[in-house]
Design a protein around this motif. Structure first.
Motif, PDB file in Angstrom:
ATOM      1  N   VAL A 236      24.621 -62.437 -64.856  1.00  0.00           N
ATOM      2  CA  VAL A 236      25.417 -61.724 -63.852  1.00  0.00           C
ATOM      3  C   VAL A 236      24.893 -60.299 -63.682  1.00  0.00           C
ATOM      4  O   VAL A 236      24.711 -59.815 -62.554  1.00  0.00           O
ATOM      5  N   VAL A 237      24.620 -59.631 -64.774  1.00  0.00           N
ATOM      6  CA  VAL A 237      24.100 -58.257 -64.693  1.00  0.00           C
ATOM      7  C   VAL A 237      22.724 -58.254 -64.030  1.00  0.00           C
ATOM      8  O   VAL A 237      22.428 -57.390 -63.188  1.00  0.00           O
ATOM      9  N   GLY A 238      21.874 -59.218 -64.380  1.00  0.00           N
ATOM     10  CA  GLY A 238      20.563 -59.322 -63.740  1.00  0.00           C
ATOM     11  C   GLY A 238      20.681 -59.548 -62.247  1.00  0.00           C
ATOM     12  O   GLY A 238      19.954 -58.937 -61.452  1.00  0.00           O
ATOM     13  N   ALA A 239      21.609 -60.406 -61.841  1.00  0.00           N
ATOM     14  CA  ALA A 239      21.815 -60.670 -60.410  1.00  0.00           C
ATOM     15  C   ALA A 239      22.349 -59.435 -59.696  1.00  0.00           C
ATOM     16  O   ALA A 239      21.962 -59.155 -58.559  1.00  0.00           O
ATOM     17  N   VAL A 240      23.218 -58.681 -60.354  1.00  0.00           N
ATOM     18  CA  VAL A 240      23.754 -57.447 -59.746  1.00  0.00           C
ATOM     19  C   VAL A 240      22.632 -56.427 -59.553  1.00  0.00           C
ATOM     20  O   VAL A 240      22.542 -55.767 -58.514  1.00  0.00           O
ATOM     21  N   ILE A 241      21.762 -56.317 -60.540  1.00  0.00           N
ATOM     22  CA  ILE A 241      20.631 -55.375 -60.422  1.00  0.00           C
ATOM     23  C   ILE A 241      19.720 -55.790 -59.272  1.00  0.00           C
ATOM     24  O   ILE A 241      19.315 -54.962 -58.456  1.00  0.00           O
ATOM     25  N   HIS A 242      19.404 -57.081 -59.189  1.00  0.00           N
ATOM     26  CA  HIS A 242      18.565 -57.579 -58.089  1.00  0.00           C
ATOM     27  C   HIS A 242      19.232 -57.333 -56.738  1.00  0.00           C
ATOM     28  O   HIS A 242      18.572 -56.928 -55.774  1.00  0.00           O
ATOM     29  N   ALA A 243      20.529 -57.573 -56.658  1.00  0.00           N
ATOM     30  CA  ALA A 243      21.252 -57.358 -55.404  1.00  0.00           C
ATOM     31  C   ALA A 243      21.255 -55.883 -55.019  1.00  0.00           C
ATOM     32  O   ALA A 243      21.109 -55.536 -53.841  1.00  0.00           O
ATOM     33  N   ALA A 244      21.391 -55.006 -56.000  1.00  0.00           N
ATOM     34  CA  ALA A 244      21.386 -53.570 -55.713  1.00  0.00           C
ATOM     35  C   ALA A 244      20.019 -53.114 -55.206  1.00  0.00           C
ATOM     36  O   ALA A 244      19.928 -52.352 -54.235  1.00  0.00           O
ATOM     37  N   VAL A 245      18.964 -53.585 -55.845  1.00  0.00           N
ATOM     38  CA  VAL A 245      17.605 -53.236 -55.390  1.00  0.00           C
ATOM     39  C   VAL A 245      17.373 -53.776 -53.979  1.00  0.00           C
ATOM     40  O   VAL A 245      16.810 -53.094 -53.127  1.00  0.00           O
ATOM     41  N   HIS A 246      17.825 -54.993 -53.736  1.00  0.00           N
ATOM     42  CA  HIS A 246      17.680 -55.585 -52.403  1.00  0.00           C
ATOM     43  C   HIS A 246      18.450 -54.776 -51.360  1.00  0.00           C
ATOM     44  O   HIS A 246      17.952 -54.544 -50.248  1.00  0.00           O
ATOM     45  N   ALA A 247      19.652 -54.338 -51.696  1.00  0.00           N
ATOM     46  CA  ALA A 247      20.455 -53.541 -50.764  1.00  0.00           C
ATOM     47  C   ALA A 247      19.759 -52.216 -50.436  1.00  0.00           C
ATOM     48  O   ALA A 247      19.707 -51.804 -49.270  1.00  0.00           O
ATOM     49  N   VAL A 248      19.200 -51.572 -51.438  1.00  0.00           N
ATOM     50  CA  VAL A 248      18.478 -50.308 -51.205  1.00  0.00           C
ATOM     51  C   VAL A 248      17.259 -50.560 -50.327  1.00  0.00           C
ATOM     52  O   VAL A 248      16.992 -49.813 -49.378  1.00  0.00           O
ATOM     53  N   ARG A 249      16.522 -51.629 -50.627  1.00  0.00           N
ATOM     54  CA  ARG A 249      15.329 -51.950 -49.830  1.00  0.00           C
ATOM     55  C   ARG A 249      15.692 -52.223 -48.382  1.00  0.00           C
ATOM     56  O   ARG A 249      15.023 -51.749 -47.461  1.00  0.00           O
ATOM     57  N   MET A 250      16.757 -52.969 -48.147  1.00  0.00           N
ATOM     58  CA  MET A 250      17.168 -53.274 -46.779  1.00  0.00           C
ATOM     59  C   MET A 250      17.655 -52.020 -46.057  1.00  0.00           C
ATOM     60  O   MET A 250      17.372 -51.829 -44.871  1.00  0.00           O
ATOM     61  N   ALA A 251      18.378 -51.158 -46.749  1.00  0.00           N
ATOM     62  CA  ALA A 251      18.841 -49.914 -46.133  1.00  0.00           C
ATOM     63  C   ALA A 251      17.645 -49.066 -45.711  1.00  0.00           C
ATOM     64  O   ALA A 251      17.609 -48.520 -44.598  1.00  0.00           O
ATOM     65  N   LEU A 252      16.647 -48.956 -46.574  1.00  0.00           N
ATOM     66  CA  LEU A 252      15.445 -48.195 -46.237  1.00  0.00           C
ATOM     67  C   LEU A 252      14.677 -48.846 -45.094  1.00  0.00           C
ATOM     68  O   LEU A 252      14.146 -48.155 -44.217  1.00  0.00           O
ATOM     69  N   ALA A 253      14.610 -50.174 -45.092  1.00  0.00           N
ATOM     70  CA  ALA A 253      13.906 -50.876 -44.012  1.00  0.00           C
ATOM     71  C   ALA A 253      14.596 -50.628 -42.665  1.00  0.00           C
ATOM     72  O   ALA A 253      13.925 -50.425 -41.649  1.00  0.00           O
ATOM     73  N   TYR A 254      15.916 -50.626 -42.650  1.00  0.00           N
ATOM     74  CA  TYR A 254      16.627 -50.341 -41.398  1.00  0.00           C
ATOM     75  C   TYR A 254      16.427 -48.893 -40.960  1.00  0.00           C
ATOM     76  O   TYR A 254      16.314 -48.607 -39.766  1.00  0.00           O
ATOM     77  N   LEU A 255      16.356 -47.965 -41.905  1.00  0.00           N
ATOM     78  CA  LEU A 255      16.068 -46.575 -41.534  1.00  0.00           C
ATOM     79  C   LEU A 255      14.674 -46.458 -40.932  1.00  0.00           C
ATOM     80  O   LEU A 255      14.469 -45.707 -39.968  1.00  0.00           O
ATOM     81  N   ILE A 256      13.713 -47.199 -41.479  1.00  0.00           N
ATOM     82  CA  ILE A 256      12.364 -47.209 -40.914  1.00  0.00           C
ATOM     83  C   ILE A 256      12.391 -47.772 -39.499  1.00  0.00           C
ATOM     84  O   ILE A 256      11.773 -47.225 -38.584  1.00  0.00           O
ATOM     85  N   MET A 257      13.132 -48.865 -39.299  1.00  0.00           N
ATOM     86  CA  MET A 257      13.234 -49.454 -37.965  1.00  0.00           C
ATOM     87  C   MET A 257      13.826 -48.443 -36.977  1.00  0.00           C
ATOM     88  O   MET A 257      13.330 -48.283 -35.863  1.00  0.00           O
ATOM     89  N   LEU A 258      14.869 -47.750 -37.387  1.00  0.00           N
ATOM     90  CA  LEU A 258      15.485 -46.757 -36.499  1.00  0.00           C
ATOM     91  C   LEU A 258      14.536 -45.593 -36.227  1.00  0.00           C
ATOM     92  O   LEU A 258      14.534 -45.029 -35.127  1.00  0.00           O
TER      93      LEU A 258
END
Length: 143
Positions: free
Chosen positions: A81-103
């Motif tokens: 569960v902790v490993g999945a939460v860490i992966h999800a958090a990294v994914h969320a940060v990556r997606m947020a940055l990718a959307y900022l790049i798109m904008l």
């Protein structure tokens, strides 16, 4: 009786659309007078701030590529569960940055577009170089 066909709007040769006194580019343009992500940033007529915006967008694009490689995360003592939460958090940060790049690219500034493409290329190079170096070390170690 025939009905008249509606006329198309007149062609506007300008690359900006004015709304409330603000200009918004609708096609690619070259210049330092651009708004990237936030109103008033980097500011018009300020070359240093434009260069800072280019550098920031470049670093974020590199970061998106580096974060795209998910490490195999299963150290001893960490629950799934902790490993999945860490992966999800990294994914969320990556997606947020990718959307900022798109904008940022949607500012239609050629300089921003070029540094985004360069940032993704450099980030991809770093990721692939690290992976190929790790493979080469593993092969060397086995020999």
């Amino acid at each position: 009786m025939s009905m008249p066909m509606p006329m198309s709007p007149p062609y506007n040769n300008q690359s900006t659309m004015n709304t409330d006194g603000m200009g918004m580019h609708m096609s690619f343009f070259w210049g330092k007078d651009v708004v990237v992500l936030f109103a008033g940033w980097p500011g018009s007529g300020r070359l240093g701030m434009y260069i800072l915006a280019l550098g920031t967008v470049f670093v974020v694009a590199v970061g998106v590529e580096i974060l795209s490689v998910t490490p195999r995360l299963k150290p001893r003592g960490i629950s799934p569960v902790v490993g999945a939460v860490i992966h999800a958090a990294v994914h969320a940060v990556r997606m947020a940055l990718a959307y900022l790049i798109m904008l940022s690219v949607m500012s239609f500034n050629i300089g921003i577009f070029v540094v985004v493409v360069a940032g993704h290329a450099v980030g991809s190079f770093v990721v692939k170089y690290r992976a190929l170096t790790a493979v080469a070390r593993a092969v060397e170690f086995q020999s």
